[in-house]
Scaffold this active site. Structure first.
Site, PDB file in Angstrom:
ATOM      1  N   SER A 164      46.334 -54.889 -10.219  1.00 60.34           N
ATOM      2  CA  SER A 164      45.832 -53.486  -9.759  1.00 60.34           C
ATOM      3  C   SER A 164      46.947 -52.359  -9.203  1.00 60.34           C
ATOM      4  O   SER A 164      47.647 -52.560  -8.264  1.00 60.34           O
ATOM      5  CB  SER A 164      44.753 -53.624  -8.631  1.00 60.34           C
ATOM      6  N   ASP A 195      40.940 -48.433 -17.861  1.00 63.91           N
ATOM      7  CA  ASP A 195      39.763 -47.021 -17.776  1.00 63.91           C
ATOM      8  C   ASP A 195      39.015 -46.674 -19.216  1.00 63.91           C
ATOM      9  O   ASP A 195      38.280 -46.027 -19.406  1.00 63.91           O
ATOM     10  CB  ASP A 195      40.458 -45.922 -17.107  1.00 63.91           C
ATOM     11  N   ARG A 254      31.187 -51.931 -14.864  1.00 65.89           N
ATOM     12  CA  ARG A 254      31.360 -51.461 -16.442  1.00 65.89           C
ATOM     13  C   ARG A 254      30.964 -52.343 -17.599  1.00 65.89           C
ATOM     14  O   ARG A 254      30.472 -51.897 -18.548  1.00 65.89           O
ATOM     15  CB  ARG A 254      32.533 -50.495 -16.432  1.00 65.89           C
TER      16      ARG A 254
HETATM   17  C1  S3P Z   1      44.439 -46.101 -10.728  1.00 61.59           C
HETATM   18  C2  S3P Z   1      44.504 -47.515 -11.166  1.00 61.59           C
HETATM   19  C3  S3P Z   1      43.374 -48.120 -11.860  1.00 61.59           C
HETATM   20  C4  S3P Z   1      42.410 -47.168 -12.684  1.00 61.59           C
HETATM   21  C5  S3P Z   1      41.964 -46.039 -11.656  1.00 61.59           C
HETATM   22  C6  S3P Z   1      43.218 -45.359 -11.380  1.00 61.59           C
HETATM   23  C7  S3P Z   1      45.512 -45.519 -10.098  1.00 61.59           C
HETATM   24  O1  S3P Z   1      42.660 -48.996 -10.731  1.00 61.59           O
HETATM   25  O2  S3P Z   1      41.393 -47.788 -12.907  1.00 61.59           O
HETATM   26  O3  S3P Z   1      41.169 -45.307 -12.239  1.00 61.59           O
HETATM   27  O4  S3P Z   1      45.606 -44.315 -10.121  1.00 61.59           O
HETATM   28  O5  S3P Z   1      46.305 -46.290  -9.426  1.00 61.59           O
HETATM   29  P1  S3P Z   1      43.318 -50.494 -10.476  1.00 61.59           P
HETATM   30  O6  S3P Z   1      44.630 -50.365 -10.391  1.00 61.59           O
HETATM   31  O7  S3P Z   1      42.497 -50.943  -9.197  1.00 61.59           O
HETATM   32  O8  S3P Z   1      42.707 -51.404 -11.725  1.00 61.59           O
END
Ligand code: S3P
Length: 414
Positions: free
Chosen positions: A153, A302, A333
């Site tokens: 993440s 996403d 989702r």
């Molecule tokens: C993001 C990381 C992702 C993504 C989110 C934006 C970011 O989430 O789904 O829309 O800007 O760091 P995760 O890293 O928690 O999967």
């Protein structure tokens, strides 16, 4: 109908959040152009303003006067935005700020343990409601940690790296699969001591104020993905997605479309603040089903709603596994995709960590439950293009979370 021509996109959401936050760290006036127009980025902007950072419009750009944070007098309202709360919790912890984070109903149900655990290990004094919002952080002296994350993440990684900007010793963060790396790239370009070797990133405290910057944010590939998906399914399409982020950690959907048979051409590569910008041309071809596994998920996290729609039009089976993280997004989702695609007539089976889609199946327009999730709404608006009859969505305003211009662009191009 055929999808031809060029589309420009508002600034990438992830890079927009970070541009505002990093400009707030800099000593002086930064200028940010093509900032995402989505509500999520407005949430970050408003939270930073509540923390004493001056942010205002100048012509079509934003000026951020950074350098000094204050304790906010009210709760920081992060709206629907996971990126706002998770990144700001890290950033403000590193700046010795005390604050309380709140959000809307969806965000209040999303897991925060993933950031609370490492931040506590760093020495942060914080409390939450069963690891969900409201989250309270209290100004604390932070230590460096060596943290091995179980989940890939970028939000968790960024929270830890940003907190480490204020900790007394270096911090290392190891992730299981590379997630988007805008935080690392942009901080490095700004002169922060940060290095990545494979899946391990090490960062040290900033000892001097960062210099302000001018940045024109690349277009959002996650917004472009909906039109890439449409062009992949519609005969004789030839669509150019202009000036989008060419960061490899964001382009998984284009590799997947290519693997399914679509013609995907990259051109005009440029570089700004360490981030790549490219044009991508999409031309429809016969689509084939493919296998997508956990190593590919962070780079398409996403984009899975629109990938699932494209897969319903592909010959053979598409199997997506290792995507349990999808259950913790703005909606669950996996379940929102499966429920709605099934209602449209697709042959789709839900897995605990993904889905199996057998195609091609002619889809029919139906009533779509969006769960107020922007990406579900946009994916199923695109599905209407190839269906018999229009989908009726229970909410369309939610597209404003990431891409308020979506419907206008869709009308222009179809
Ligand atoms: C993001 C990381 C992702 C993504 C989110 C934006 C970011 O989430 O789904 O829309 O800007 O760091 P995760 O890293 O928690 O999967």
């Amino acid at each position: 109908m055929n999808l031809r021509g060029e589309i420009f996109f508002p600034g990438d959401k992830s890079i927009s959040h970070r541009s505002l936050m990093f400009a707030a760290l800099c000593d002086g006036k930064s200028k940010i152009s093509n900032l995402s127009t989505g509500k999520d980025v407005q949430s970050t902007k408003n939270c930073l303003i509540d923390c004493g950072i001056k942010i205002y419009n100048e012509k079509s750009s934003y000026i951020v006067e950074g350098g000094k944070f204050i304790n906010p007098k009210k709760e920081l309202d992060c709206g629907n935005s996971g990126t706002t709360v998770r990144l700001l919790a890290g950033l403000l912890s590193g700046q010795n700020i005390s604050a309380t984070f709140v959000g809307d109903e969806s965000l209040s149900n999303r897991p925060m343990k993933r950031i609370i655990e490492p931040l506590k290990l760093m020495g942060l004094n914080c409390s939450s409601k069963n690891f969900t919002l409201p989250l309270k952080i209290k100004s604390s002296k932070l230590n460096g940690i060596n943290y091995k994350s179980q989940i890939a993440s970028a939000q968790v990684k960024s929270a830890v790296l940003l907190a480490a900007l204020g900790s007394n010793k270096p911090t290392s963060f190891i992730e299981p699969v590379l997630s988007r790396n805008h935080t690392e790239i942009m901080l490095k370009a700004l002169g922060v001591p940060i290095n990545t070797k494979k899946l391990k990133t090490t960062i040290s405290k900033i000892t001097r104020k960062l210099k302000p910057f001018n940045f024109n944010i690349p277009g959002d590939p996650s917004s472009a993905a909906f039109f890439a998906g449409a062009a992949s399914m519609v005969k004789n399409s030839n669509l150019v997605l202009k000036n989008i982020s060419g960061n490899d950690t964001r382009l998984g959907i284009f590799s997947i479309l290519k693997q399914m048979g679509v013609t995907v051409l990259k051109s005009n590569e440029k570089n700004i603040l360490g981030e790549k910008i490219i044009d991508i041309t999409i031309k429809n071809k016969i689509l084939n089903g493919i296998k997508i596994n956990e190593n590919q998920i962070p780079s398409i996290i996403d984009e899975i709603p629109i990938i699932a729609i494209v897969a319903s039009q592909a010959k053979g089976q598409t199997k997506i596994t290792g995507a349990k993280e999808l259950r913790y997004k703005e909606s669950d989702r996996i379940s929102s995709i499966v429920l709605n695609l099934k209602k449209m007539g697709a042959d789709i089976t839900e897995l605990e960590d993904g889905m199996i889609i057998n195609g091609p199946k002619k889809l029919k327009g139906t009533f779509i439950k969006t769960y107020h999730d922007h990406r579900i709404a946009m994916a199923f608006k695109i599905a209407s293009i190839i269906a018999d009859g229009e989908n009726q969505l229970d909410s369309i305003d939610c597209v404003d979370i990431s891409y308020p211009e979506f419907l206008e662009t869709l009308t222009k191009i179809t």
